[in-house]
Write a protein that holds these residues in place. Structure first.
Motif, PDB file in Angstrom:
ATOM      1  N   PHE A 356       0.783  -1.225   0.000  1.00  0.00           N
ATOM      2  CA  PHE A 356       0.000   0.000   0.000  1.00  0.00           C
ATOM      3  C   PHE A 356       0.818   1.279   0.000  1.00  0.00           C
ATOM      4  CE2 PHE A 356      -2.923  -3.094   1.985  1.00  0.00           C
ATOM      5  CZ  PHE A 356      -3.985  -2.955   1.107  1.00  0.00           C
ATOM      6  N   ALA A 357       2.133   1.203   0.152  1.00  0.00           N
ATOM      7  CA  ALA A 357       2.916   2.437   0.260  1.00  0.00           C
ATOM      8  C   ALA A 357       2.732   3.316  -0.970  1.00  0.00           C
ATOM      9  CB  ALA A 357       4.393   2.102   0.486  1.00  0.00           C
ATOM     10  N   THR A 358       3.027   2.776  -2.151  1.00  0.00           N
ATOM     11  CA  THR A 358       2.907   3.583  -3.369  1.00  0.00           C
ATOM     12  C   THR A 358       1.472   4.040  -3.621  1.00  0.00           C
ATOM     13  OG1 THR A 358       4.832   2.498  -4.346  1.00  0.00           O
ATOM     14  CG2 THR A 358       3.315   3.618  -5.853  1.00  0.00           C
ATOM     15  N   PRO A 359       0.465   3.139  -3.545  1.00  0.00           N
ATOM     16  CA  PRO A 359      -0.909   3.617  -3.757  1.00  0.00           C
ATOM     17  C   PRO A 359      -1.328   4.702  -2.779  1.00  0.00           C
ATOM     18  CG  PRO A 359      -0.837   1.228  -3.888  1.00  0.00           C
ATOM     19  CD  PRO A 359       0.507   1.667  -3.420  1.00  0.00           C
ATOM     20  N   LEU A 756      -9.613  -7.275  -7.586  1.00  0.00           N
ATOM     21  CA  LEU A 756      -9.582  -5.917  -8.124  1.00  0.00           C
ATOM     22  C   LEU A 756      -9.902  -4.874  -7.061  1.00  0.00           C
ATOM     23  CD1 LEU A 756     -11.430  -6.554 -11.506  1.00  0.00           C
ATOM     24  CD2 LEU A 756      -8.970  -6.350 -11.131  1.00  0.00           C
ATOM     25  N   SER A 757      -9.805  -5.234  -5.781  1.00  0.00           N
ATOM     26  CA  SER A 757     -10.221  -4.316  -4.718  1.00  0.00           C
ATOM     27  C   SER A 757      -9.401  -3.028  -4.725  1.00  0.00           C
ATOM     28  CB  SER A 757     -10.106  -5.003  -3.354  1.00  0.00           C
ATOM     29  OG  SER A 757      -8.765  -5.396  -3.096  1.00  0.00           O
ATOM     30  N   ARG A 758      -8.088  -3.127  -4.973  1.00  0.00           N
ATOM     31  CA  ARG A 758      -7.264  -1.923  -4.976  1.00  0.00           C
ATOM     32  C   ARG A 758      -7.643  -1.013  -6.138  1.00  0.00           C
ATOM     33  NH1 ARG A 758      -0.767  -2.043  -5.320  1.00  0.00           N
ATOM     34  NH2 ARG A 758      -1.196  -1.995  -7.555  1.00  0.00           N
ATOM     35  N   GLU A 759      -7.867  -1.616  -7.303  1.00  0.00           N
ATOM     36  CA  GLU A 759      -8.274  -0.810  -8.456  1.00  0.00           C
ATOM     37  C   GLU A 759      -9.641  -0.176  -8.232  1.00  0.00           C
ATOM     38  OE1 GLU A 759      -6.915  -3.752  -8.608  1.00  0.00           O
ATOM     39  OE2 GLU A 759      -5.035  -3.389  -9.681  1.00  0.00           O
TER      40      GLU A 759
END
Length: 888
Positions: A356-359, A756-759
């Protein structure tokens, strides 16, 4: 001493104001009365003497102001008065106040919510003493790594090598004996969910294996009972112990101290004596995992000795690690030898930072854009308001107010807006702080996410800092304009003769800035929306509709080896016979679940080479029919493929391309785990772990021929109501074994949505940010155009009198709005292009310079600009010229 006395006087005047005021009144009264008495003794009448004493003494209020000034209270009084005046001014313009406060609240709230997530997922250390002294062991090697099997986190390096935090247990034993730099070295392994049974009631709980010095290494003290100790590290002992979390103690035992000593079974492996403490579980496990040097699976951390740096520890442990590798795997000298790496252990095994760092940094940047748009919006509103108040400010300057006093008043009004917006933003951030973790949690899971966003003191202080910075930034333009006002010009004819073009120009540039940021944000939103759309349109190679998934993990004490395989065979047949089921099967790793199993394969009897890697899945007989995966060549598994029959395998097209190019693989063999599998079929390609990853070479084995199975996921293709089918599934499972839990019930479509939860999260958040940006930009454009129409009423009236058509006036205002929007959009496109490299890796099937996305963002912004400018333009076109000419 004078400083101390002055400070004491100020404190007394500030916090005991009524007493100080009373003392000043008494002292002034005493002086006047004393002077009056002296004049009376000199022969004056009492009334005349009092009047003369008051004249000689001067104004009472003036004297009191001088006293307050001497005590340092005047500034405080003025600030209070400024605050009251600012509140009155805001109450007089409720529409302006509501728009400004809501704009700031949205920007500050979004920023605070994302920062609370950043702290939980990236920054906040684990709650143990001196977490900075913890080190997480890891290794990195070239592509020809020496281990053949691993269980845990690993990833490819930028040079094509491998890196991981998993070690074999023999190497862990060797590293634990190195005490030069670490006070304690301890091991642990997350197991995921296990079945816990207490008093005959079974439930799923999260579990870990830990070594005996786990808690002493972390420095964690027990709440009740005792911690697991090194003396509990006995293989094959008759008594095993465990600890449970405080949350589980509260939920399951109601924090009853008698829970210490309660008997609990985990996966029915052995009875465990529980002690309420902190995470995690621990139970003794015997077997080859503890002796196998070729299976790398356990995680290791250490607590540095005082005064030892991470660099010193890494150098010392590198030597011990190389010695342990050579001692446990002496025949692998031809492979790439791993190098020891010591990572920071302050956040434990930090999967969240990697994932999750970059997102989250991208989300912080997007929230910052929203905040900047809000600041520009409020600044433009305050600037327009300052232009309207030019006569008032000029009058105050003419009456003797200093420019610093005016600046302080305007800053106070901005602060009032900022505090109101910040307070509302804090409320919004607190209410929505766990909305993002909830979006990341699969719909069938409950409480499995590793973090919650806590709104703690640090986030609150950051929010306060953001509020102050926002206030100052929003107030710069109106303060600068007010300090440059010409008093005489502003007082003439209500200020009409005053030059106001520079201020109007500054307002226009603020709107251009808003549009620029909004377009950049809209382009980002469009890119993430297109990414999600592209991922959803990826060819799956199977039919996910009407497929229900559920998982069963039989207790190993009751079902082992042949009995375990026989149970799954019986369940497979029973589930397939349920009314409403078209087909049913099972697999060790469900498709698109994020899981993967890699192994080395030797082709046609050859020994597997370092690069001969493939993905493997153990499946049921009707897996391909159930999932709708076509068999292209040969056959699938059938009733002849059993535990005792010759092992067979089905491979996918990618496997054929990599290992049998331009050959027919049917009849060839695959050597894996000392078994030889004959290839009997070739199936279509399907994504395995994730949609973004390229389709890997994969071979499928019948689960009965692949050793002892673990937990298995059943795939059921339904022809009728899914709820009725699941009721039948539970009835069938209870009929076979009433103690078998059925968990993780979901559809294949839900499984894909979870991948696809992050997207989906990015689409939801960026869409929300983009909508807010459009609204704020439209408010800014509308405010500028409305103020411009009001300021140019005389000019518009003259144009109409001189023959201008009302349509011309309408077009003139709309042209101005669209010109500002076009300029801001052009700058926004250039800014988005410059920043696109930071999100390139998060996109799929699209480039940051996608013309359709950029065109759509610009078109949306231009449409919003025209809509925002329409009302002021229409009002201008309908002005009565006679009224407009008399307008001031």
């Amino acid at each position: 001493m004078n400083v101390v006395a002055s400070l004491r006087s100020w404190m007394r005047g500030t916090f005991r104001r009524s007493g100080v005021e009373q003392q000043m009144d008494d002292e002034l009264r005493f002086h006047i009365e004393s002077c009056t008495d002296d004049l009376v003794r000199a022969g004056l009448a009492p009334e005349e003497a009092r009047q003369r004493a008051c004249r000689e003494f001067g104004g009472v209020e003036v004297q009191k102001e001088e006293c307050r000034d001497a005590l340092g209270l005047r500034l405080l009084d003025e600030l209070v008065a400024d605050g009251r005046y600012a509140c009155r001014q805001l109450r007089r313009s409720p529409g302006f106040t509501a728009v400004a406060v809501l704009s700031l609240a949205l920007g500050i709230g979004a920023t605070s919510a994302i920062f609370s997530l950043m702290e939980a997922a990236v920054w906040k250390p684990i709650a143990v003493p001196e977490p900075e002294r913890l080190g997480l062991f890891s290794w990195v090697s070239g592509p020809r790594s020496l281990m053949n099997s691993s269980w845990g986190n690993w990833f490819r390096t930028t040079t094509g090598g491998r890196a991981s935090t998993s070690f074999s247990y023999p190497i862990v034993d060797a590293l634990k004996r190195q005490q030069q730099v670490f006070g304690t070295v301890f091991a642990f392994k997350p197991l995921g969910r296990v079945t816990a049974v207490i008093d005959g009631e079974a439930e799923l709980v999260q579990a870990q294996l830990v070594s005996g010095d786990f808690y002493s290494g972390l420095g964690v003290a027990p709440i009740a009972g005792r911690a697991i100790a090194p003396q509990d590290d006995v293989r094959g002992g008759t008594e095993t112990v465990a600890v449970i979390s405080d949350g589980y103690w509260a939920r399951r035992f109601g924090r009853n101290p008698s829970a210490v000593g309660t008997t609990i079974s985990v996966n029915q492996v052995a009875p465990l004596n529980t002690q309420p403490l902190v995470l995690p579980w621990r139970y003794a496990r015997t077997g080859s995992l503890l002796e196998d040097p070729d299976y790398w699976w356990v995680l290791v951390m250490g607590r540095l000795k005082p005064g030892v740096s991470h660099a010193q520890a890494q150098s010392a442990m590198e030597v011990a690690f190389q010695q342990a590798v050579k001692a446990t795997l002496p025949d692998r000298t031809d492979r790439d030898q791993p190098q020891f790496r010591l990572l920071s252990g302050s956040r434990g095994q930090d999967n969240l930072r990697e994932e999750f760092a970059t997102p989250l940094f991208v989300l912080v940047a997007l929230a910052g854009l929203v905040l900047l748009i809000a600041c520009a919006n409020v600044a433009s509103l305050l600037l327009a308001r300052a232009l309207v108040r030019r006569r008032e400010l000029s009058l105050r300057l003419a009456l003797g107010a200093g420019r610093w006093r005016i600046m302080r008043q305007l800053l106070t009004e901005g602060l009032a807006l900022g505090v109101s917006g910040g307070a509302l933003g804090i409320v919004l951030a607190y209410w929505t702080r766990n909305a993002i973790p909830d979006l990341l949690l699969p719909s069938w899971a409950s409480g499995e996410l590793q973090f919650n966003a806590e709104f703690d003191v640090r986030v609150l202080l950051l929010t306060i800092a953001v509020t102050i910075a926002t206030t100052v930034f929003s107030s710069i333009a109106p303060i600068w304009q007010s300090l440059r006002v010409e008093i005489n010009a502003a007082l003439k004819d209500g200020g009409r003769a005053a030059p106001i073009a520079p201020a109007a120009l500054r307002g226009k540039w603020l709107v251009v800035f808003q549009v620029c940021l909004s377009v950049s944000l809209l382009i980002g939103t469009g890119l993430f929306v297109r990414t999600l759309s592209n991922l959803r349109s990826v060819s799956l190679g199977f039919r996910p509709e009407r497929v229900v998934l559920f998982t069963i993990d039989p207790p190993r004490a009751r079902y082992v080896s042949h009995a375990r395989r026989a149970l799954f065979e019986r369940l497979d047949q029973a589930v397939g016979a349920i009314p409403g089921v078209e087909a049913a099967s099972l697999s060790e790793t469900p498709l698109l679940s994020g899981g993967s199993s890699r192994t080395r394969v030797g082709l046609n009897g050859r020994t597997a080479g370092p690069k001969d890697e493939a993905w493997v899945n153990n499946v049921g007989r009707r897996f391909f029919d159930t999932m709708g995966i076509p068999i292209l060549i040969g056959r699938s598994f059938d009733e002849h493929d059993r535990e005792t029959s010759p092992p067979v395998a089905v491979v996918n097209q990618q496997f054929v391309k990599e290992f049998f190019p331009n050959e027919n693989p049917i009849g060839s063999t695959i050597r894996n785990n000392n078994l030889l599998y004959e290839i009997v079929g070739v199936c279509g390609d399907t994504p395995f772990g994730r949609l973004r990853a390229p389709i890997p070479p994969t071979f499928y084995r019948h689960f009965a021929q692949a050793g002892e199975p673990g937990a298995m996921t059943f795939e059921v293709r339904t022809a009728s109501n899914q709820t009725a089918v699941m009721s039948g599934v539970r009835a069938v499972v209870r009929a076979i074994d009433r103690d078998l839990p059925v968990f993780d019930v979901r559809t294949q479509t839900q499984q894909i949505d979870a991948i696809l939860s992050r997207e989906r999260l990015f689409v939801a958040l960026t869409s929300a940010f983009g909508t807010v940006a459009l609204v704020l930009a439209s408010i800014g454009i509308y405010g500028l155009m409305a103020h411009g129409v009001s300021r140019r009423t005389n000019e518009i009236g003259i144009r109409i009198v001189l023959g201008a058509e009302r349509r011309d006036v309408l077009v003139m205002i709309l042209r101005e709005a669209s010109t500002l929007a076009a300029l801001g959009a052009a700058i926004g496109v250039a800014a988005a292009a410059a920043l696109s490299r930071y999100i390139r890796a998060m996109l799929f099937g699209i480039t940051p310079a996608d013309p359709a996305t950029i065109g759509g963002a610009v078109a949306a912004m231009m449409l919003v600009a025209l809509m925002a400018g329409w009302l002021p333009a229409r009002r201008a076109s309908q002005l009565d010229p006679m009224i407009a000419l008399r307008h001031e």
